[in-house]
Design an enzyme around this catalytic site. Structure first.
Site, PDB file in Angstrom:
ATOM      1  N   ARG A 165      -9.097 -12.231 -27.051  1.00  0.00           N
ATOM      2  CA  ARG A 165      -8.208 -12.015 -28.321  1.00  0.00           C
ATOM      3  C   ARG A 165      -8.653 -13.258 -29.107  1.00  0.00           C
ATOM      4  O   ARG A 165      -8.608 -14.362 -28.729  1.00  0.00           O
ATOM      5  CB  ARG A 165      -6.917 -11.828 -28.172  1.00  0.00           C
ATOM      6  N   TYR A 177      -0.549 -17.741 -36.854  1.00  0.00           N
ATOM      7  CA  TYR A 177      -0.170 -17.285 -35.588  1.00  0.00           C
ATOM      8  C   TYR A 177      -1.311 -17.374 -34.787  1.00  0.00           C
ATOM      9  O   TYR A 177      -2.590 -16.803 -35.008  1.00  0.00           O
ATOM     10  CB  TYR A 177       0.357 -15.773 -35.693  1.00  0.00           C
ATOM     11  N   ASP A 228      -4.545 -10.037 -33.020  1.00  0.00           N
ATOM     12  CA  ASP A 228      -3.313  -9.688 -33.429  1.00  0.00           C
ATOM     13  C   ASP A 228      -2.815  -9.864 -34.820  1.00  0.00           C
ATOM     14  O   ASP A 228      -2.823 -11.162 -35.155  1.00  0.00           O
ATOM     15  CB  ASP A 228      -2.455 -10.657 -32.167  1.00  0.00           C
ATOM     16  N   HIS A 230       0.274  -9.794 -35.708  1.00  0.00           N
ATOM     17  CA  HIS A 230       1.656 -10.166 -35.444  1.00  0.00           C
ATOM     18  C   HIS A 230       2.447  -9.783 -36.684  1.00  0.00           C
ATOM     19  O   HIS A 230       3.109 -10.711 -37.355  1.00  0.00           O
ATOM     20  CB  HIS A 230       1.465 -11.713 -35.350  1.00  0.00           C
ATOM     21  N   GLU A 254      -3.773  -5.336 -32.847  1.00  0.00           N
ATOM     22  CA  GLU A 254      -2.283  -5.223 -32.545  1.00  0.00           C
ATOM     23  C   GLU A 254      -1.446  -5.549 -33.410  1.00  0.00           C
ATOM     24  O   GLU A 254      -1.641  -6.342 -34.595  1.00  0.00           O
ATOM     25  CB  GLU A 254      -2.338  -6.446 -31.339  1.00  0.00           C
ATOM     26  N   GLU A 280       4.907  -4.822 -28.022  1.00  0.00           N
ATOM     27  CA  GLU A 280       5.380  -5.944 -27.132  1.00  0.00           C
ATOM     28  C   GLU A 280       6.806  -6.356 -27.402  1.00  0.00           C
ATOM     29  O   GLU A 280       7.470  -6.982 -26.606  1.00  0.00           O
ATOM     30  CB  GLU A 280       4.518  -7.200 -27.593  1.00  0.00           C
ATOM     31  N   ARG A 301       2.180  -1.360 -25.866  1.00  0.00           N
ATOM     32  CA  ARG A 301       2.181  -2.725 -25.326  1.00  0.00           C
ATOM     33  C   ARG A 301       3.427  -3.197 -24.627  1.00  0.00           C
ATOM     34  O   ARG A 301       3.633  -4.473 -24.249  1.00  0.00           O
ATOM     35  CB  ARG A 301       1.923  -3.714 -26.564  1.00  0.00           C
ATOM     36  N   GLU A 357      -2.806  -8.036 -20.875  1.00  0.00           N
ATOM     37  CA  GLU A 357      -2.970  -9.426 -21.641  1.00  0.00           C
ATOM     38  C   GLU A 357      -2.832 -10.633 -20.685  1.00  0.00           C
ATOM     39  O   GLU A 357      -1.670 -10.426 -19.692  1.00  0.00           O
ATOM     40  CB  GLU A 357      -1.791  -9.382 -22.715  1.00  0.00           C
ATOM     41  N   TRP A 420       7.537 -13.151 -39.093  1.00  0.00           N
ATOM     42  CA  TRP A 420       6.684 -14.203 -38.261  1.00  0.00           C
ATOM     43  C   TRP A 420       5.487 -13.521 -37.342  1.00  0.00           C
ATOM     44  O   TRP A 420       6.076 -12.576 -36.567  1.00  0.00           O
ATOM     45  CB  TRP A 420       7.306 -15.311 -37.457  1.00  0.00           C
TER      46      TRP A 420
HETATM   47  O1  EZ4 Z   1       4.032 -14.178 -30.032  1.00  0.00           O
HETATM   48  O2  EZ4 Z   1       5.098 -13.491 -26.916  1.00  0.00           O
HETATM   49  O3  EZ4 Z   1       0.434 -10.787 -28.007  1.00  0.00           O
HETATM   50  N1  EZ4 Z   1       1.165 -11.662 -27.980  1.00  0.00           N
HETATM   51  C1  EZ4 Z   1       2.146 -12.191 -28.682  1.00  0.00           C
HETATM   52  C2  EZ4 Z   1       2.906 -13.307 -28.241  1.00  0.00           C
HETATM   53  C3  EZ4 Z   1       4.205 -13.404 -29.033  1.00  0.00           C
HETATM   54  C4  EZ4 Z   1       5.162 -14.140 -28.027  1.00  0.00           C
HETATM   55  C5  EZ4 Z   1       6.630 -14.193 -28.431  1.00  0.00           C
HETATM   56  O4  EZ4 Z   1       7.510 -14.927 -27.809  1.00  0.00           O
HETATM   57  O5  EZ4 Z   1       2.092 -11.722 -29.714  1.00  0.00           O
HETATM   58  O6  EZ4 Z   1       2.041 -14.545 -28.405  1.00  0.00           O
HETATM   59 CO    CO Z   2       1.059  -9.915 -30.015  1.00  0.00          CO
END
Ligand code: EZ4
Ligand code: CO
Length: 420
Positions: A165, A177, A228, A230, A254, A280, A301, A357, A420
């Site tokens: 990743r 992030y 990701d 996020h 992701e 996730e 996920r 992961e 976030w």
């Molecule tokens: O930000 O698990 O794909 N992994 C992620 C992680 C999340 C954390 C949050 O607690 O997005 O790094």
């Molecule tokens: Co993630």
């Protein structure tokens, strides 16, 4: 209730007394970061371990377990995993939610651990046996800019990773992030009260395709690359990014957009063939259902600790399998080695496996949770010891008391709170 008074009637007739749960306790410790661990004991002396960690909300789950779950476990037959799952889920009246489902997951994981130990079998054997030799994992490479990130990806390739990743700093933003100072042990929960970070989607969207162009230029098309988002983009923005990344052959994009509205992934899907992964933060099969049944995603996920344990995750995976959606369990460091161990047994069994992961835990974490899984040449291998193969050194854990930590929040340039 005494340990002789069984909680359920006919279902436990003929119970072997050794299987009666005599104690269930919760330990919160912080060997490098916070973990919530459930220890379940049976009268026969078999002990099961479960992970209940919910990053930034550890004490909520610990309290839920201590006050509302553990007192219900004492006196029950540890062998009745399904009945105890249904009791904790339906029986609570209040269904779903991250706190509740993490607590249920911890119980479920500990009970599968006990069942494996009693049977003398590794967990994957109880699930139906081995579907593969090893578990493909992806590691996290990140850098402050494109050049630095490409170097970091090469370093991961040097460590043996077949899938990586890649996250990078964005020009004009102080932090992004997935980008951290410590390159091996990324942990975003960095302060007792949330730190605040600026976010600019336009700057991000214009930058990320350059990262993947530079990556393919340097490393070629051999290693799998992931990214990701996020939850920062709108569906249309995600569609645009997915389309721009198509020439670089991503394994997945992701968390392109928040998924409370599952239907919103349709817009992304209509605009790109970049594979999509999400889930996730999901805790129930209902969070995934429309995404899976409408074939709006390629990888799910959901993970052991946040989605109700092995018992529930297995149902999600079976639903996903009907639609050729594969698994890609969350495996960041806020999931303890107990969750990782259980996940690896799940991954070894699940027919529609995609990828796992994997972020390495710190040495202090590994010392508190001795385990028999191992990394070699881009793959993780679950062990052969009975149960999930992860134990818990409670004495050592006591040396690492809980430290309040929360995840950051993001704000736009004008101060608006963002995802976030
Ligand atoms: O930000 O698990 O794909 N992994 C992620 C992680 C999340 C954390 C949050 O607690 O997005 O790094
Ligand atoms: Co993630």
């Amino acid at each position: 209730m005494t340990d002789d008074a069984l909680a359920v009637g006919e279902i436990t007739e003929g119970i072997e007394k050794e299987r009666i749960i005599t104690a269930a306790r919760v330990v919160v410790c912080s060997p490098g970061r916070n973990f919530v661990t459930l220890v379940v004991e049976t009268r026969g002396g078999v002990v099961g371990i479960g992970d209940a960690t919910l990053n930034g909300r550890e004490l909520a789950v610990a309290t839920y377990l201590e006050e509302h779950v553990c007192p219900n476990l004492v006196g029950r037959d540890a062998a009745n995993i399904e009945d105890i799952w249904q009791f904790l889920y339906r029986g609570a009246y209040w269904r779903r939610g991250a706190v509740t489902m993490s607590a249920i997951a911890a119980v479920d994981t500990a009970l599968w651990d006990i069942k494996g130990k009693m049977a003398g079998m590794p967990l994957y054997q109880l699930l139906g046996g081995r579907s593969r030799d090893r578990v493909l994992v992806y590691g996290h490479a990140n850098g402050r800019d494109i050049e630095h990130t490409v170097d970091e990806v090469e370093r991961y390739i040097g460590l043996g990773y077949k899938a990586i990743r890649a996250q990078t700093g964005v020009p004009g933003l102080e932090s992004a992030y997935g980008v951290s100072g410590d390159k091996m042990f990324y942990e975003p929960a960095d302060a007792a009260l949330p730190s605040e970070q600026r976010w600019d989607t336009r700057a991000y969207l214009n930058h990320i395709p350059r990262l993947f162009a530079a990556l393919r230029e340097r490393i070629g098309f051999g290693p799998a690359l992931l990214h990701d988002g996020h939850h920062r983009m709108t569906p249309l923005e995600a569609g645009r990014l997915g389309k721009a990344l198509e020439p670089f052959d991503l394994f997945w994009l992701e968390d392109a957009t928040p998924a409370e509205n599952q239907e919103s992934f349709r817009l992304i899907r209509e605009h790109t063939t970049t594979p999509l992964a999400v889930g996730e933060i999901f805790n129930s099969i209902h969070d995934c259902r429309e995404l899976i049944q409408n074939q709006l995603i390629d990888y799910i996920r959901a993970t052991v600790v946040h989605a109700g344990g092995i018992t529930h995750l297995r149902r999600i995976a079976d639903l996903a399998g009907l639609y050729q959606v594969r698994t890609g369990c969350h495996g960041a460091t806020d999931l303890s080695p107990v969750c990782m161990g259980a996940a690896l047994h799940f991954d070894t069994w699940v027919p529609n496996f995609g990828i796992q992961e994997y972020m390495r835990h710190t040495e202090a974490t590994d010392d508190v949770f001795p385990h028999d899984y191992a990394f070699e040449d881009g793959y993780l291998y679950c062990g052969e010891s009975p149960g999930h193969g992860v134990t818990f050194d409670e004495k050592l854990a006591a040396r690492y008391p809980y430290e309040p930590r929360q995840l950051p929040i993001a704000r736009l340039e004008d101060g608006t709170v963002w995802n976030w």
